[in-house]
Motif scaffolding. Structure first.
Motif, short mmCIF file in Angstrom:
data_model
loop_
_atom_site.label_atom_id
_atom_site.label_comp_id
_atom_site.label_asym_id
_atom_site.label_seq_id
_atom_site.Cartn_x
_atom_site.Cartn_y
_atom_site.Cartn_z
N TYR A 190 -4.42 -0.15 8.78
CA TYR A 190 -3.44 1.17 10.25
C TYR A 190 -4.88 0.42 11.26
O TYR A 190 -4.39 -0.29 11.87
N LEU A 198 -5.71 2.61 3.16
CA LEU A 198 -4.27 3.29 4.33
C LEU A 198 -4.98 2.68 5.98
O LEU A 198 -4.09 2.12 6.76
N LEU A 223 5.07 5.80 6.06
CA LEU A 223 3.64 5.97 6.07
C LEU A 223 2.55 7.29 6.68
O LEU A 223 2.24 8.29 6.54
N ARG A 268 0.42 -1.02 0.09
CA ARG A 268 0.16 0.25 -0.10
C ARG A 268 0.81 1.26 -0.30
O ARG A 268 0.19 1.96 -0.70
#
Length: 227
Positions: A138, A134, A170, A110
């Motif tokens: 997470y 994302l 990220l 990603r």
């Protein structure tokens, strides 16, 4: 002496560098520039047909993929005091493997899905789908942290080191919402305080994230200039 073909901005390369530091393992560093496709030279393709960064070389033995490299390093060079990173307990080790597979199969791809179009000049900002991807990653990490203090155990393991190098790039691009992901934010803060993060990971992660954002901004200006 082993050789490490790497790029400091590369999360997988930083993972190997951090583990080598913890083990007190010396190596000969060789920087590769992916913009110029240094990893595509015939010499490097022979060492690593995947054309990825990093590559670990010992005499006539070459190994690609940071996850494989760090497991090899712990098996070969780890001392009893390093066992917490890669415990011999089968269930704990299996959990570490699963988290590493999450990193290489979901989390890092990603990040790569942002990197590739950015470097190609087409991505100007994070799309809704990329943000959704994302946030879903997470969320998985947040749920992993419901079980233990760290991602696979109550101690830092290889899983934490590998995933944190990815996350430290990220969250520089898409910050963690502390309201939605409090445990993930706390874990990142804890990992950020480790000495090996400050010595090895921090600068490369910042350069990586800042560079991606700067190129996105350049891409946006370039596209607007064409209008």
């Amino acid at each position: 002496m082993p050789k490490l073909y790497k790029r400091d901005e590369s999360p997988p390369a930083r993972t190997v560098m951090v583990v080598a530091h913890i083990l007190g393992l010396s190596y000969e560093p060789h920087d590769l520039n992916p913009v110029f496709r240094d990893q595509d030279t015939p010499e490097m393709v022979k060492k690593n047909p995947m054309k990825t960064i990093p590559t670990w070389e010992e005499d006539d033995f070459c190994l690609a993929d940071s996850h494989a490299i760090i497991m090899y390093m712990l098996e070969k060079y780890g001392k009893p005091e390093h066992e917490y990173l890669y415990p011999k307990d089968q269930k704990k080790r299996a959990t570490i493997h699963q988290r590493l597979f999450f990193d290489c199969g979901i989390l890092f791809p990603r990040l790569r899905a942002i990197m590739a179009p950015t470097y190609m000049g087409t991505l100007t900002e994070l799309s809704k789908s990329k943000i959704t991807n994302l946030e879903s990653a997470y969320e998985v990490l947040e749920n992993y942290l419901q079980e233990n203090l760290y991602l696979a155990d109550d101690n830092i393991t290889l899983a934490d080191i590998s995933i944190f190098t990815t996350m430290s790039s990220l969250y520089g691009i898409y910050p963690i919402d502390v309201t939605r992901f409090p445990k993930l934010k706390a874990w990142c803060d804890t990992m950020s305080e480790q000495d090996y993060n400050k010595k090895i990971n921090e600068l490369g992660a910042k350069e990586h994230a800042d560079g991606i954002l700067a190129i996105m901004n350049y891409n946006k200006k370039k596209q607007m200039a064409k209008l």
